[in-house]
Design a protein around this motif. Structure first.
Motif, short mmCIF file in Angstrom:
data_model
loop_
_atom_site.label_atom_id
_atom_site.label_comp_id
_atom_site.label_asym_id
_atom_site.label_seq_id
_atom_site.Cartn_x
_atom_site.Cartn_y
_atom_site.Cartn_z
N VAL A 163 -0.95 -7.29 1.93
CA VAL A 163 0.47 -7.61 2.04
C VAL A 163 1.00 -7.18 3.40
CG1 VAL A 163 1.06 -7.66 -0.40
CG2 VAL A 163 1.20 -5.51 0.82
N SER A 164 1.85 -8.00 3.97
CA SER A 164 2.43 -7.71 5.28
C SER A 164 3.80 -7.05 5.11
CB SER A 164 2.60 -9.00 6.08
OG SER A 164 3.64 -9.78 5.53
N ASP A 165 4.24 -6.37 6.14
CA ASP A 165 5.60 -5.85 6.25
C ASP A 165 5.99 -4.92 5.09
OD1 ASP A 165 6.43 -7.46 8.67
OD2 ASP A 165 5.88 -9.07 7.29
N SER A 166 5.03 -4.15 4.61
CA SER A 166 5.27 -3.33 3.43
C SER A 166 6.35 -2.27 3.67
CB SER A 166 3.97 -2.66 2.98
OG SER A 166 4.17 -1.96 1.78
N LYS A 167 6.34 -1.62 4.81
CA LYS A 167 7.34 -0.58 5.07
C LYS A 167 8.75 -1.15 5.02
CE LYS A 167 8.77 3.08 8.23
NZ LYS A 167 10.06 3.06 7.63
N MET A 168 8.96 -2.28 5.67
CA MET A 168 10.28 -2.91 5.68
C MET A 168 10.70 -3.31 4.26
SD MET A 168 11.52 -6.52 7.32
CE MET A 168 10.50 -7.42 6.17
#
Length: 143
Positions: A115-120
């Motif tokens: 999965v991408s952009d997990s922190k955001m």
């Protein structure tokens, strides 16, 4: 008391990874947030290597010593503790926890969708839940 319901619907799973969707609903059933979910695969609910069993669980905001911040922890998981929602991009970064992201893509070379952009996305997840007094998680297998 303001109630929120988190719903994880798993769409795919093998021994290593579970993938699905996560939606937060208010008490009236109105969707407030949606993202992709990522977990470990099913390993008979073994600690640190299995996803959480299908079912309904209370979720509580607690400080995590490991992550040095408050995280949403999933309570009453049979024979388990410290199951949390936290950022991660790969299934192998999770020890029985749940990560959320923006889209599935191949980030590493293990042939699994990450999965991408997990922190955001996790930041938005926290902002969405901050106004609720009570949070409940329902995990559904739909594969």
């Amino acid at each position: 008391m303001k109630l929120a319901k988190i719903e994880i619907v798993r769409k795919w799973q093998d021994d290593f990874q579970s993938s699905g969707t996560c939606t937060i609903y208010d008490a009236d059933g109105f969707p407030l947030f949606s993202a992709l979910s990522l977990e470990r695969g099913w390993k008979n609910n073994q600690r640190n290597v299995s996803c959480i069993p299908e079912g309904t669980y209370p979720v509580v905001l607690e400080h995590s010593n490991r992550f040095k911040r408050k995280l949403w922890e999933i309570k009453d998981v049979p024979n388990r503790s410290e199951c949390k929602f936290h950022s991660a991009n790969h299934w192998h970064q999770l020890n029985g926890c749940i990560a959320l992201g923006l889209k599935y893509e191949m980030i590493d070379t293990d042939n699994y969708q990450d999965v991408s952009d997990s922190k955001m996305i996790m930041d938005v997840f926290h902002i969405t839940l901050e106004k609720f007094d009570k949070v409940q998680l329902q995990i559904i297998n739909d594969f």
